[in-house]
Design an enzyme around this catalytic site. Structure first.
Site, PDB file in Angstrom:
ATOM      1  N   ASN A 265       0.723  -1.237  -0.006  1.00  0.00           N
ATOM      2  CA  ASN A 265      -0.250   0.109   0.005  1.00  0.00           C
ATOM      3  C   ASN A 265       0.709   1.300  -0.146  1.00  0.00           C
ATOM      4  O   ASN A 265       0.444   2.296  -0.552  1.00  0.00           O
ATOM      5  CB  ASN A 265      -0.928   0.041   1.108  1.00  0.00           C
ATOM      6  CG  ASN A 265      -0.158  -0.258   2.457  1.00  0.00           C
ATOM      7  OD1 ASN A 265       0.509  -0.700   2.525  1.00  0.00           O
ATOM      8  ND2 ASN A 265      -0.526   0.457   3.480  1.00  0.00           N
TER       9      ASN A 265
ATOM     10  N   GLY B  55       2.530  -5.560   7.867  1.00  0.00           N
ATOM     11  CA  GLY B  55       1.313  -6.111   7.020  1.00  0.00           C
ATOM     12  C   GLY B  55       0.324  -6.618   8.227  1.00  0.00           C
ATOM     13  O   GLY B  55      -0.149  -5.908   9.051  1.00  0.00           O
ATOM     14  N   SER B  56      -0.335  -7.532   7.633  1.00  0.00           N
ATOM     15  CA  SER B  56      -1.595  -7.893   8.347  1.00  0.00           C
ATOM     16  C   SER B  56      -1.103  -8.609   9.604  1.00  0.00           C
ATOM     17  O   SER B  56      -0.383  -9.358   9.916  1.00  0.00           O
ATOM     18  CB  SER B  56      -2.288  -9.018   7.348  1.00  0.00           C
ATOM     19  OG  SER B  56      -1.617 -10.552   7.688  1.00  0.00           O
TER      20      SER B  56
ATOM     21  N   CYS C 236      -2.790   1.719   6.879  1.00  0.00           N
ATOM     22  CA  CYS C 236      -2.866   1.044   8.209  1.00  0.00           C
ATOM     23  C   CYS C 236      -3.638   2.076   9.080  1.00  0.00           C
ATOM     24  O   CYS C 236      -4.196   1.523  10.134  1.00  0.00           O
ATOM     25  CB  CYS C 236      -1.311   0.704   8.648  1.00  0.00           C
ATOM     26  SG  CYS C 236      -0.661  -0.540   7.582  1.00  0.00           S
TER      27      CYS C 236
ATOM     28  N   PRO D 126       9.689  -7.102  -0.677  1.00  0.00           N
ATOM     29  CA  PRO D 126       8.451  -6.289  -0.806  1.00  0.00           C
ATOM     30  C   PRO D 126       7.310  -7.400  -1.045  1.00  0.00           C
ATOM     31  O   PRO D 126       7.298  -8.670  -1.489  1.00  0.00           O
ATOM     32  CB  PRO D 126       8.791  -5.535  -2.108  1.00  0.00           C
ATOM     33  CG  PRO D 126      10.027  -5.823  -2.527  1.00  0.00           C
ATOM     34  CD  PRO D 126      10.577  -7.233  -1.847  1.00  0.00           C
TER      35      PRO D 126
ATOM     36  N   GLU E 197     -10.606  -4.795  10.008  1.00  0.00           N
ATOM     37  CA  GLU E 197      -9.973  -3.781   9.210  1.00  0.00           C
ATOM     38  C   GLU E 197     -10.385  -3.798   7.797  1.00  0.00           C
ATOM     39  O   GLU E 197     -10.023  -4.909   7.139  1.00  0.00           O
ATOM     40  CB  GLU E 197      -8.446  -3.878   9.282  1.00  0.00           C
ATOM     41  CG  GLU E 197      -7.662  -2.737   8.664  1.00  0.00           C
ATOM     42  CD  GLU E 197      -6.042  -2.867   8.787  1.00  0.00           C
ATOM     43  OE1 GLU E 197      -5.629  -1.705   8.675  1.00  0.00           O
ATOM     44  OE2 GLU E 197      -5.682  -3.909   9.023  1.00  0.00           O
TER      45      GLU E 197
ATOM     46  N   GLU F  64       4.437  -3.761  12.739  1.00  0.00           N
ATOM     47  CA  GLU F  64       3.333  -2.724  12.538  1.00  0.00           C
ATOM     48  C   GLU F  64       2.145  -3.514  11.712  1.00  0.00           C
ATOM     49  O   GLU F  64       2.307  -3.696  10.549  1.00  0.00           O
ATOM     50  CB  GLU F  64       3.685  -1.413  11.953  1.00  0.00           C
ATOM     51  CG  GLU F  64       2.812  -0.468  11.835  1.00  0.00           C
ATOM     52  CD  GLU F  64       1.850  -0.173  10.728  1.00  0.00           C
ATOM     53  OE1 GLU F  64       0.725  -0.896  10.652  1.00  0.00           O
ATOM     54  OE2 GLU F  64       2.321   0.478   9.773  1.00  0.00           O
TER      55      GLU F  64
END
Length: 477
Positions: free
Chosen positions: A150, A224-225, A279, A174, A376, A245
């Site tokens: 993102n 990421g998730s 995020c 990535p 989310e 994060e």
């Protein structure tokens, strides 16, 4: 559009994979790049190169490293147009947003160049005058960095710049959806003369476990998730530092003393910027009942004014979602809310049919059981509900699985301090939509991760502390 060939960057050389995979432009679904598909051997080669380079890079001076980071920033700024176009083509955001991302990347190089020069140890007193204790900071070693699509350059930069400034070396993996911009960034570093092996780049699906589990990796930095973060944390086979994060369902509280237009503008910006794929996107909004209907009406007008289209076109405010999976999830959240009694107050309108586009949605009368209020969304959807007391709003906002960022709007100083103290989030923005700046720590808590990026704290995450206690003869003895 010419199909581009994207390769790994290992030990200062561009390396083919064991075959390729294709990525597409989400606005047109046209093929964009053929990307090297890495194997465990490629990962091992990258980590081994970083490990070998660390033996030298760690002993360069902070001033030498700062000079290198500033040189990379110069190249990034010179190639800004090339980098921003790659971001827009591979993940869909507008050219204006991509330009801002590239500029923040250059800022990160310059910030950590300066911050690295400010790392100092200290001398600690001992009871005996013949003993001196020194506290010093040393680079952590080889960093494994896994980043999402993102913000494909900025989120690499947060890790890369801090690691290099600290004297660590790095291997970046990535997302497979954002490969071209990452390769261009490594071209910039190669052009600036970064020594071979200091920074390495590997692409591919399924190689994350090979990277985070490599025995020569000394730190893992992940964005990421939550599901993937939990999987990584469980898979680490020896004790090494982790920083993660993981996002979360970010709330916004609008009290009865809020400046309503400020709150509406913030919700439109932070809820729908980058098609909600942030995020720290505002996911769920709690509005005092006295302002509720007026807030909904104004937010619907603001969202309906957004121009939807290919991010490369002039005048576009919101591009496509980056992935088909993300589009399906956002639509599922809308359908679930409507099925449970919510209503859409924004206009339902046509969007381009060729890509992963979605009509932005403002959902009113949402309840805590709806998906949009407890997962989310990562799409252009916000859920809104009313509250009667700040205690009620705080109870709704403070979910046990979310702790990255929260927003609040009030013109009451007392309420501002109350909300700051009681919103259980790592970042709280009051009367503005931007909870993060480069020189202040940015990180989550609870289910939103741990560790920090940005600020001095972001650099310290790539350093280890050493205490050296030296016994020496007294002067004149």
């Amino acid at each position: 559009m010419t199909l581009k060939n994207v390769r790994n960057y290992i030990d200062g050389s561009w390396v083919e994979g064991a075959g390729t995979f294709t990525v597409v432009n989400p606005a047109s679904r046209a093929q964009l790049a053929a990307v090297a598909a890495s194997t465990a051997d490629h990962v091992d080669g990258a980590v081994s190169a970083a490990h070998a380079a660390f033996a030298t890079w760690r002993f360069t001076t902070v001033f030498q490293r700062a000079t290198m980071l500033r040189s990379i920033a110069d190249v990034v700024e010179r190639r800004e147009d090339e980098l921003l176009l790659a971001i827009t083509q591979e993940m869909g955001k507008t050219l204006g947003e991509s330009r801002g991302e590239v500029q923040k990347l250059a800022q990160a190089f310059r910030y950590y160049a300066a911050e690295g020069e400010r790392v100092v140890g200290r001398v600690v007193p001992n009871e005996a005058s013949s003993i001196t204790s020194l506290v010093t900071y040393e680079p952590v070693g080889v960093v494994a960095a896994i980043t999402p699509w993102n913000y494909p350059l900025e989120l690499i930069g947060w890790k890369l710049c801090a690691a290099l400034a600290a004297g660590a070396t790095i291997v970046v993996k990535p997302s497979e959806f954002s490969t071209l911009s990452a390769a261009l960034l490594f071209e910039c570093m190669d052009e600036a003369g970064l020594p071979a092996g200091v920074a390495n780049l590997v692409f591919g699906r399924g190689i994350g476990p090979d990277l985070v589990g490599h025995p020569l990796v000394s730190k893992i930095a992940f964005t990421g998730s939550t599901a993937t973060g939990n999987q990584i944390a469980r898979s680490v086979h020896h004790a090494i530092p982790l920083s993660m994060e993981l996002g979360g369902t970010c709330p916004m509280v609008v009290t009865e003393h809020a400046d309503l237009q400020k709150a509406v503008s913030a919700a439109a910006r932070r809820g729908f910027r980058n098609a909600g794929q942030i995020c720290i996107a505002i996911n769920r909004i709690y509005v005092h009942s006295s302002l509720y209907e007026e807030f909904l009406s104004r937010l619907a007008v603001a969202v309906d004014a957004l121009v939807i289209g290919d991010g490369t076109e002039d005048g576009v405010d919101m591009g496509p979602l980056a992935t088909e999976e993300g589009l399906a999830k956002a639509r599922r959240h809308v359908d679930d809310a409507l099925a449970h009694g919510a209503r859409i107050v924004s206009a339902r309108r046509d969007v381009p049919a060729s890509g992963s586009f979605m009509c932005p949605a403002v959902l009113a009368d949402c309840t805590p059981d709806m998906l949009v209020m407890n997962e989310e969304t990562f799409g252009p959807v916000v859920g809104v509900s009313a509250f009667d007391s700040i205690d009620d709003a705080l109870e709704l906002a403070n979910r046990p699985d979310s702790g990255l960022a929260a927003y609040a709007f009030t013109e009451s100083l007392a309420e501002a301090h109350l909300l700051s103290a009681r919103l259980d989030y790592g970042n709280v923005a009051i009367n503005n939509p931007d909870p993060g700046i480069m020189n202040a720590p940015y990180g989550g808590r609870k289910g939103s991760g741990f560790g920090y990026e940005h600020g001095p704290e972001g650099l310290l995450g790539y350093l280890e502390i050493k205490h050296t206690r030296i016994a020496h003869a007294l002067p004149g003895a």
